[in-house]
Design a protein around this motif. Structure first.
Motif, PDB file in Angstrom:
ATOM      1  N   GLU A  99      -6.889   0.376  -5.929  1.00 61.15           N
ATOM      2  CA  GLU A  99      -6.136   0.217  -4.683  1.00 61.15           C
ATOM      3  C   GLU A  99      -5.976  -1.263  -4.344  1.00 61.15           C
ATOM      4  O   GLU A  99      -4.897  -1.700  -3.927  1.00 61.15           O
ATOM      5  CB  GLU A  99      -6.842   0.956  -3.546  1.00 61.15           C
TER       6      GLU A  99
ATOM      7  N   ARG B 264      -0.375   6.678  -2.533  1.00 67.05           N
ATOM      8  CA  ARG B 264      -0.231   6.054  -1.220  1.00 67.05           C
ATOM      9  C   ARG B 264       0.733   4.861  -1.286  1.00 67.05           C
ATOM     10  O   ARG B 264       1.549   4.649  -0.375  1.00 67.05           O
ATOM     11  CB  ARG B 264      -1.594   5.628  -0.679  1.00 67.05           C
TER      12      ARG B 264
ATOM     13  N   ASP C 105       4.200   6.325  -1.523  1.00 66.75           N
ATOM     14  CA  ASP C 105       4.621   6.856  -0.228  1.00 66.75           C
ATOM     15  C   ASP C 105       4.983   5.734   0.744  1.00 66.75           C
ATOM     16  O   ASP C 105       5.918   5.863   1.550  1.00 66.75           O
ATOM     17  CB  ASP C 105       3.523   7.729   0.380  1.00 66.75           C
TER      18      ASP C 105
END
Length: 531
Positions: A219, A247, A250
């Motif tokens: 991440e 994520r 998105d």
């Protein structure tokens, strides 16, 4: 006259492989349905000398326990994570793979996914075949002039690099083992990961899955990438944090992703599934008729050579040596591999050369096998799939110069082996020997005498030679509940540089290493593992 060797093929291999075994006089049973029936496989495996597999067959300890006759397992492909290699080795079973048979196919699939992602081909195809004509919806991007970032520039990665250059892309590569000379030959710019992430328009991964590469696109690292980046993974599931990537998709930071491999396979569900800007394929990297034929023929030839003549090729758990040479070489092979592993675990930048010096009686042995073992030890911490047979070729393709020196004994030991690894920053040398009983020992590190055995879990510390350090070091371990088994020390001069090599009972937690690193005078701390 002894009976012909008997081989079982428990996965779908090319008929040409079956014919090779038959032509060589080997009794072969083609039973591809057994790959998914572990109970039946365990029931009959005791009748065979060889087992030829692909990815469907899982060679577990339970199956190996029933394999009384088994001498060799041949994997048609690169990855051998479906074989319990330590158990196979303990049982004396050679495990072979075919490391280069599907490189072009996998590289081409990565390029195909890059194009599919850039031009939104899967979604446009589905839309058009559904009777829609959404010409303005699918606005893709050009490949030409974009920056392609390659993480892992080995055999497959270098093919992708050459294709990228041919497509008029700017190619940058992160690979600690890629030499500047090899990068120049490929026409790529060698960079660090932190430089690649913000520069690349497309990132493609071509590295094995190891402790060092797991979640290399974490991440935190995904956040460092260029806005609008597109990510391709045809290497191994687990290199990218899938949930974090979803994520980022998105949120719009990552424009798209194309994945052929997943953390869990078969991937019936995945965080990436369902996103409109994601392209997924079911681990098709090696799925061409040419690649399947190549690896099938190669594994059949290798297994036949071993079963009929004792020749060992592309073994992941044993070097290329004869049965007569094995007893003398075995302890020195272990020493070479462990010296290499020691250096490899401490190396974090690009390697330019590896030099091995053999003194005394070891100089009269088959040093080629020893050198291959040492190189494999150096490379394996970063390249999990490397083995003693492929290691010299892997080093050569990455531009690493390998040198051997043979000379008579000059010191106190009848046999001495010294390994020197030169990186872009420094040269690190480690020496060792084999004492009575066949146990490898470390004798010196960076010209500092340190007498220690290799152990499963160790802590390596370099520090300034100051009073009180040993007490503070031992206390830090004791307070963390880490038990010391042995403690070896060395220094170059009073008040100079010192080394501590400590065997401990079990893996060392990261917070313990941080506590030791914070001690006054400590220069470097590293947890080492030797199996």
């Amino acid at each position: 006259m002894s009976a012909a060797p008997k081989v079982l093929i428990s996965d779908a291999l090319s008929p040409a492989a079956v014919q090779i075994f038959k032509d060589r006089g080997i009794d072969v049973d083609f039973r591809p349905e057994l790959g998914k029936d572990k109970d039946k496989l365990a029931e009959i495996i005791g009748d065979y000398d060889g087992l030829a597999i692909r990815s469907a067959t899982k060679v577990t300890p339970a199956i190996l326990a029933r394999a009384e006759r088994l001498r060799v397992i041949g994997r048609a492909g690169i990855g051998v994570d479906n074989v319990d290699i330590p158990v196979a080795t303990a049982r004396g079973v050679i495990v072979m793979n075919t490391p280069f048979g599907n490189s072009i196919t996998t590289a081409e699939h990565a390029i195909a996914l890059m194009f599919a992602l850039a031009r939104e081909i899967p979604a446009a195809d589905a839309s058009t075949q559904a009777g829609k004509w959404e010409k303005n919806r699918f606005m893709g991007v050009e490949i030409t002039g974009k920056t392609l970032g390659i993480i892992g520039c080995g055999n497959i990665g270098s093919i992708v690099a050459e294709r990228g250059v041919g497509l008029r892309m700017k190619v940058i590569a992160y690979d600690p083992f890629l030499s500047p000379e090899r990068a120049l030959d490929l026409g790529v710019e060698k960079v660090e990961l932190d430089e690649l992430l913000p520069r690349a328009d497309f990132i493609t991964l071509h590295t094995p899955l190891t402790d060092k590469t797991r979640n290399v696109l974490s991440e935190a690292n995904l956040a460092k990438t260029k806005a609008g980046v597109r990510i391709i993974n045809c290497a191994r599931g687990g290199l990218v944090d899938e949930a974090a990537l979803r994520r980022a998709l998105d949120g719009g930071h990552v424009a798209g992703a194309a994945f052929d491999v997943f953390v869990e396979e078969p991937a019936n569900a995945n965080p990436l599934f369902g996103h409109p800007n994601v392209v997924c394929t079911p681990h098709l990297g090696a799925a061409t008729s040419e690649a399947q034929e190549n690896v099938a023929l190669q594994v059949a030839e290798q297994m036949s050579e071993y079963l009929l003549r004792g020749a060992i090729q592309n073994a992941v758990n044993f070097p290329s040596i004869t049965a007569e040479e094995a007893p003398k070489l075995k302890p020195f092979i272990a020493l070479a591999e462990k010296l290499g592993s020691f250096a490899g675990q401490l190396t974090e930048t690009g390697i330019t050369s590896i030099a091995i010096t053999y003194e005394g009686t070891v100089a009269g042995l088959k040093t080629k096998a020893l050198t291959a073992s040492a190189i494999a030890g150096v490379l394996r911490p970063m390249l999990a799939d490397v083995n003693v047979v492929s290691a010299p070729a892997v080093a050569k393709e990455r531009g690493i110069v390998v040198e051997e020196t043979i000379r008579e004994a000059e010191g106190d030991y009848d046999a001495l082996m010294t390994l020197s690894v030169t990186t872009e920053r420094q040269t690190r040398a480690i020496s060792g020997t084999v004492f009575a009983g066949g146990k490898p020992r470390i004798l010196s590190i960076k010209d500092i005498n340190v007498d220690a055995e290799f152990a499963p879990s160790m802590i390596y510390v370099t520090n300034e030679d100051r009073p009180g350090f040993i007490g503070r070091f031992a206390s830090a371990l004791g307070e963390a509940g880490v038990n010391i088994a042995t403690f070896a020390l060395g220094r170059d001069a009073p008040g100079g540089s010192a080394i501590a090599l400590v065997e401990v009972d079990g893996p060392v937690p990261p917070q313990v290493l941080e506590a030791v690193k914070a001690l006054p005078g400590v220069k470097q701390v590293k947890a080492l593992s030797f199996t």
